[in-house]
Design a protein around this motif. Sequence first.
Motif, PDB file in Angstrom:
ATOM      1  N   UNK A 192      -6.085   3.124  -0.655  1.00 50.02           N
ATOM      2  CA  UNK A 192      -4.853   2.458  -1.090  1.00 50.02           C
ATOM      3  C   UNK A 192      -3.644   3.353  -0.821  1.00 50.02           C
ATOM      4  N   UNK A 193      -3.835   4.648  -1.020  1.00 46.10           N
ATOM      5  CA  UNK A 193      -2.769   5.612  -0.771  1.00 46.10           C
ATOM      6  C   UNK A 193      -2.422   5.674   0.717  1.00 46.10           C
ATOM      7  N   UNK A 194      -3.450   5.702   1.562  1.00 43.65           N
ATOM      8  CA  UNK A 194      -3.198   5.775   3.002  1.00 43.65           C
ATOM      9  C   UNK A 194      -2.428   4.554   3.495  1.00 43.65           C
ATOM     10  N   UNK A 195      -2.838   3.374   3.043  1.00 49.18           N
ATOM     11  CA  UNK A 195      -2.130   2.193   3.561  1.00 49.18           C
ATOM     12  C   UNK A 195      -0.722   2.109   2.964  1.00 49.18           C
ATOM     13  N   UNK A 196      -0.585   2.559   1.718  1.00 48.29           N
ATOM     14  CA  UNK A 196       0.765   2.574   1.155  1.00 48.29           C
ATOM     15  C   UNK A 196       1.668   3.507   1.948  1.00 48.29           C
ATOM     16  N   UNK A 197       1.156   4.662   2.339  1.00 49.86           N
ATOM     17  CA  UNK A 197       1.971   5.623   3.082  1.00 49.86           C
ATOM     18  C   UNK A 197       2.458   5.047   4.413  1.00 49.86           C
ATOM     19  N   UNK A 198       1.609   4.243   5.056  1.00 50.26           N
ATOM     20  CA  UNK A 198       2.044   3.599   6.307  1.00 50.26           C
ATOM     21  C   UNK A 198       3.240   2.687   6.038  1.00 50.26           C
ATOM     22  N   UNK A 200       5.345   2.862   3.479  1.00 54.02           N
ATOM     23  CA  UNK A 200       6.489   3.659   3.041  1.00 54.02           C
ATOM     24  C   UNK A 200       7.191   4.301   4.242  1.00 54.02           C
ATOM     25  N   UNK A 201       6.395   4.844   5.157  1.00 55.57           N
ATOM     26  CA  UNK A 201       6.973   5.500   6.327  1.00 55.57           C
ATOM     27  C   UNK A 201       7.778   4.488   7.152  1.00 55.57           C
ATOM     28  N   UNK A 202       7.214   3.293   7.293  1.00 50.95           N
ATOM     29  CA  UNK A 202       7.893   2.233   8.038  1.00 50.95           C
ATOM     30  C   UNK A 202       9.227   1.855   7.360  1.00 50.95           C
ATOM     31  N   UNK A 203       9.196   1.702   6.057  1.00 48.75           N
ATOM     32  CA  UNK A 203      10.422   1.369   5.319  1.00 48.75           C
ATOM     33  C   UNK A 203      11.492   2.449   5.502  1.00 48.75           C
ATOM     34  N   UNK A 204      11.084   3.704   5.382  1.00 50.24           N
ATOM     35  CA  UNK A 204      12.063   4.780   5.467  1.00 50.24           C
ATOM     36  C   UNK A 204      12.608   4.911   6.893  1.00 50.24           C
ATOM     37  N   UNK A 205      11.767   4.628   7.884  1.00 50.85           N
ATOM     38  CA  UNK A 205      12.260   4.624   9.271  1.00 50.85           C
ATOM     39  C   UNK A 205      13.379   3.601   9.432  1.00 50.85           C
ATOM     40  N   UNK A 206      13.261   2.489   8.695  1.00 51.55           N
ATOM     41  CA  UNK A 206      14.278   1.434   8.766  1.00 51.55           C
ATOM     42  C   UNK A 206      15.347   1.578   7.687  1.00 51.55           C
ATOM     43  N   UNK A 207      15.356   2.764   7.053  1.00 51.02           N
ATOM     44  CA  UNK A 207      16.360   3.045   6.033  1.00 51.02           C
ATOM     45  C   UNK A 207      16.320   2.086   4.841  1.00 51.02           C
ATOM     46  N   UNK A 208      15.123   1.578   4.531  1.00 49.60           N
ATOM     47  CA  UNK A 208      14.987   0.685   3.374  1.00 49.60           C
ATOM     48  C   UNK A 208      14.500   1.463   2.157  1.00 49.60           C
ATOM     49  N   UNK A 209      14.907   1.026   0.954  1.00 50.45           N
ATOM     50  CA  UNK A 209      14.439   1.701  -0.257  1.00 50.45           C
ATOM     51  C   UNK A 209      12.960   1.411  -0.526  1.00 50.45           C
ATOM     52  N   UNK A 210      12.279   2.345  -1.162  1.00 50.50           N
ATOM     53  CA  UNK A 210      10.891   2.140  -1.585  1.00 50.50           C
ATOM     54  C   UNK A 210      10.825   1.869  -3.089  1.00 50.50           C
ATOM     55  N   UNK A 211      11.980   1.759  -3.709  1.00 46.89           N
ATOM     56  CA  UNK A 211      12.119   1.450  -5.130  1.00 46.89           C
ATOM     57  C   UNK A 211      12.649   0.027  -5.230  1.00 46.89           C
ATOM     58  N   UNK A 212      12.178  -0.833  -6.165  1.00 51.37           N
ATOM     59  CA  UNK A 212      11.188  -0.508  -7.192  1.00 51.37           C
ATOM     60  C   UNK A 212       9.761  -0.479  -6.659  1.00 51.37           C
ATOM     61  N   UNK A 213       8.909   0.196  -7.427  1.00 51.07           N
ATOM     62  CA  UNK A 213       7.484   0.157  -7.177  1.00 51.07           C
ATOM     63  C   UNK A 213       6.858  -0.695  -8.288  1.00 51.07           C
ATOM     64  N   UNK A 214       5.545  -0.789  -8.330  1.00 53.02           N
ATOM     65  CA  UNK A 214       4.907  -1.537  -9.423  1.00 53.02           C
ATOM     66  C   UNK A 214       3.886  -0.651 -10.131  1.00 53.02           C
ATOM     67  N   UNK A 215       3.581  -1.020 -11.332  1.00 47.77           N
ATOM     68  CA  UNK A 215       2.600  -0.263 -12.105  1.00 47.77           C
ATOM     69  C   UNK A 215       1.238  -0.269 -11.407  1.00 47.77           C
ATOM     70  N   UNK A 216       0.892  -1.398 -10.809  1.00 53.39           N
ATOM     71  CA  UNK A 216      -0.406  -1.484 -10.124  1.00 53.39           C
ATOM     72  C   UNK A 216      -0.490  -0.472  -8.983  1.00 53.39           C
ATOM     73  N   UNK A 217       0.565  -0.455  -8.148  1.00 53.73           N
ATOM     74  CA  UNK A 217       0.596   0.488  -7.022  1.00 53.73           C
ATOM     75  C   UNK A 217       0.518   1.932  -7.517  1.00 53.73           C
ATOM     76  N   UNK A 218       1.263   2.225  -8.572  1.00 54.01           N
ATOM     77  CA  UNK A 218       1.261   3.604  -9.077  1.00 54.01           C
ATOM     78  C   UNK A 218      -0.098   3.997  -9.634  1.00 54.01           C
TER      79      UNK A 218
END
Length: 257
Positions: A192-198, A200-218
Amino acid sequence: MNSNLEIHMFPCRSDNYGFLVHEPQNGLTACIDTPDARVILAELERKGWTLTHIFNTHHHDDHAGGNLDVKRATGCTIIGNGNDAKRIPGIDVTVTDGDSFDFGGHTVQVLETPGHTVGHIVYYIPDQSLAFVGDTLFAMGCGRLFEGSPAQMWDSLSRIRRWPDDTRIYCAHEYTLANGRFALSVDAGNEALKSRMDEVAEKRRNNQPTVPTTMKLERETNPFLRADVPEFVASIGMQGAAPVDVFAETRRRKDDF
Ligand code: ZN
Ligand code: FE
């Protein structure tokens, strides 16, 4: 039926987020902390909202440093931890652990979450499934322990962790990519962590926020919420250790990462 809260989120300073919470029926608007008074006032103007409240999470300058300027400009009411009132500039209303208050028909619950600072509090709005957690919990991370002990922070995070899966978590900084790199270093087998990181990296490349997150993801990917999860404990080689010690060791490794 109460109207839903509208959340307006915007970047502030180098890596903070500012948040405005608007309740349209009664015309209430709160900002969560005051990282940058000038930016907050400009965003209020842009939305056409009148600020009525500041909800402070803790005393650090990037959270309460704009309090007095924002209050001077708007006449808003400042809510903060009564046990840390001396360090919250302009505080008007004091709250402590277990308190709740009404915000335009929505109940806001206050939890004290010592660790990052001893006076840190978070705001949870159950009927909207959202929470503002300041510098206590981050996406795949947690706040550095400037004042509290590992035991205090582990207890704070354990209480936050009880919120439902779908709770949207608004944390105060965009630290996600760096947090995720650390998380991978201690929890490399976590799919779950590995796929989340993919993602997140994509979002940050596009200058998008990764917030908010969810309790489930955390719960699935945040190493600081996994100190009592056998797969994680094994992954950092601490089988049999108490969760608080696993948490403390994980936090120590992050400090040196
Ligand atoms: Zn802080
Ligand atoms: Fe901060």
